[in-house]
Write an enzyme that holds these catalytic residues in place. Structure first.
Site, PDB file in Angstrom:
ATOM      1  N   GLY A 119      31.374  -0.431  -4.463  1.00 44.88           N
ATOM      2  CA  GLY A 119      32.387   0.553  -4.837  1.00 44.88           C
ATOM      3  C   GLY A 119      32.773   0.492  -6.292  1.00 44.88           C
ATOM      4  O   GLY A 119      33.931   0.741  -6.645  1.00 44.88           O
ATOM      5  N   SER A 198      25.085  -2.345  -4.726  1.00 48.33           N
ATOM      6  CA  SER A 198      25.842  -1.789  -5.832  1.00 48.33           C
ATOM      7  C   SER A 198      26.729  -2.854  -6.480  1.00 48.33           C
ATOM      8  O   SER A 198      26.246  -3.942  -6.804  1.00 48.33           O
ATOM      9  CB  SER A 198      26.656  -0.575  -5.353  1.00 48.33           C
TER      10      SER A 198
END
Length: 599
Positions: A119, A198
């Site tokens: 995120g 990520s």
């Protein structure tokens, strides 16, 4: 007398009827109860506090020890989230909670899978991606957790009040909590695998390079993120803090004391109100992310730049499963209409921030070389959409991961199983202005995690099955294809990044990943890579050793009076009344037995 005793226990049995749906586990903080999952095959323990996030003027410091309790804590889902975007609900500063997914089995010493959510270091929570399907095999335990995000987790001023990396220190505190408690849930503290995509993967890379995590895990799965590039250690964290403060209306940014005071007194609503200024950047880097820390007398988790640590071999190597998708750049599609104009006007603004040039003239010369390589003599336009996607694929994630792989293998001979995920099917949409399909950011991670496959193609279902088998093999053995595996054999990569597993419509081992594109960036990074600005030396503060240990490595069994342990019992959730009722019944039963024994 015995009639009364039997009656008391019969009454108690009626009251607790249905407790077979609960599992009671003793932790170092006190007993916790998890409930059987509605899908069957596992128990879930939600929102267990693993540490306490400091607040007020201490909000950017390392986490404090968690609370303790005497009666059972009902680990139900209260949807706790750390401060992030203004539209999120259930946010609170004290947000450091863990979730455990434990198979319904009597087996113990199970491997443990720890998910670090992604995120952009600004969004997300521990339940945003789950692995119940893997747990239902009854072969592993899966756990996840919250960590501080955005300014709260990654303000880095190099001061005692804001030393940096609070979010990474939360992650270290959680791994220490796992080390102490996972055996009580049936897990093996010596067999812990990290998995992330990520920014979560960038975090995991940092954890693999930090001396603070030695012995806390022994394998890692890193996907679409690394400690350099888009999810890497920030280049100039103090300047980033100054720029963001100006965005929020504070202008006296050159006085570091006043800058720290601004951040420590601002509301979390204000600090999360303007996220576009943190993550939407042409030069790849996120503004609030891990940083190289100054020595201010507290435990540090990042003491040198990741590339220096890797080149010097100053880390403990563990097996890595490691890769990216073929169209990571699709995460920049929403900016295309604006950025195509700006890329044509000044392409140098879009070069990675970790490159450093002696002059603007040299920077412009390199920018034109890069633009020529990807777009030729044509402008960035709808006709060159694929080139736009490939450019951002390379600078965001793909090339930084390949460069780190080569550095690790050259330094310590790391065992790294490299892949590129490119699977598409008829349900994969075409990219705008093209007839091309590709795998977007973290698509490979989504395939392994829980999902509804009811409307999926048979080809995708088969890919999910294969990826989950590769993943479980790696969790069990440290190799995606151990002896006896029926899957295509997958050896580790060498320093030249070969071989790698191509995870597409055909699963096959290939050589020379990214080929000319990787070689192009090798030459540029060899000459112009600068990396993060190292913090200047600073005088060590007078913080005592005992306090530093209490804050950064909380031991819940200690009687050290300097260790601050909150005395309040956390909110047990909607089922707390059940625990209270049972405790009262037991108490009354004991009193009755004591009274009857006196008769």
């Amino acid at each position: 007398m015995w009639t009364c005793i039997i009656l008391l226990f019969y009454t108690f049995a009626i009251l607790v009827q249905g407790d077979e749906d609960w599992k009671l586990v003793n932790t170092t903080q006190g007993p916790v109860r998890g409930r059987k999952d509605s899908d069957g095959g596992l128990y879930v323990f939600y929102n267990i506090p693993y540490a306490t996030a400091p607040t007020g003027t201490d909000r950017f410091k390392a986490p404090l020890p968690p609370p303790v309790w005497m009666s059972p804590f009902d680990a139900v889902n209260r949807d706790i989230r750390c401060p992030q975007g203004p539209n999120e609900s259930n946010m609170r500063e004290d947000c450091l909670v863990a979730n455990l997914f434990v198979p319904d089995t009597t087996e113990t010493n199970l491997p443990v899978l720890v998910n670090v959510h992604g995120g952009a270091f600004q969004y997300g929570h521990g339940l945003s991606r789950q692995y119940k399907t893997l747990v239902q095999t009854k072969k592993i335990i899966a756990v996840s957790f919250n960590y501080r995000l955005g300014v709260h987790g990654f303000l880095c001023l190099g001061t005692e009040g804001a030393p940096g990396n609070a979010g990474i220190k939360d992650q270290v505190a959680f791994l220490r909590w796992i080390r102490k408690n996972i055996a009580s849930f049936g897990g093996n503290p010596e067999d812990v695998t990290l998995i992330a995509c990520s920014a979560g993967s960038g975090s995991v890379d940092v954890l693999t390079l930090s001396s603070a995590t030695e012995g806390l895990f022994n394998k890692a799965i890193m996907e679409s993120g690394i400690s350099t590039g888009a999810t890497g250690v920030v280049i100039d964290p103090i300047q980033n803090a100054k720029n963001f403060a100006k965005e929020l209306g504070f202008n006296d940014v050159d006085d570091l004391d006043k800058l720290e005071e601004f951040y420590t007194t601002a509301s979390y609503q204000q600090l999360t109100s303007d996220l576009y200024a943190i993550v939407d950047n042409e030069d790849v880097m996120i503004r609030f992310a891990p940083c190289v820390e100054k020595d201010v007398g507290q435990e540090r988790v990042i003491m040198d730049t990741p590339m220096n640590v890797m080149k010097q071999g100053n880390y403990t190597k563990v097996p890595l499963l490691y890769g990216f998708t073929n169209m990571e750049g699709s995460m920049r599609l929403s900016y295309f209409d604006t950025w195509k104009i700006r890329m044509n006007e000044k392409f140098s603004d879009f070069l990675p921030a970790e490159l450093r040039f002696d002059s603007e003239a040299i920077k412009e010369e390199v920018a034109q070389k890069v633009k020529q390589f990807y777009f030729g003599n044509d402008p960035v336009s709808e006709a060159s959409m694929v080139s736009y996607l490939l450019y951002f694929t390379d600078v965001l994630f793909a090339y930084p991961m390949l460069r780190s792989l080569s550095t690790r293998v050259e330094a310590l001979g790391d065992t790294i199983y490299l892949f590129e995920y490119s699977f598409v099917d008829e349900q994969t949409p075409l990219f705008p202005h093209t007839d091309v399909r590709g795998a977007g950011h973290c698509f490979q991670s989504r395939a392994v995690a829980d999902q509804d496959l009811s409307g999926s193609t048979e080809e995708y279902k088969r890919m999910v099955e294969i990826l989950r088998e590769y993943t479980l093999n790696f969790i069990f053995t440290g190799s995606p294809t151990p002896s006896g595996s029926s899957l295509p054999q997958w050896p580790p990569a060498n320093a030249q990044r070969s071989p790698y597993m191509s995870l597409g419509s055909v699963i096959e081992l290939k050589e020379n990943i990214l080929e000319n594109r990787a070689a192009f960036w090798d030459a540029i990074y060899e000459e112009y890579y600068g990396g993060p600005v190292m913090p200047s030396a600073t005088t060590t503060t007078t913080t005592t050793t005992t306090v530093a240990v209490a804050v950064t490595n909380p031991d819940l069994t200690t009687n050290d009076p300097t260790t601050p342990v909150p005395a309040t019992t956390p909110d047990p959730g909607s089922d707390g009344a059940v625990s209270l009722m049972i405790s009262n019944v037991l108490f009354m039963a004991v009193l009755s037995l004591f009274y009857l024994s006196l008769q």
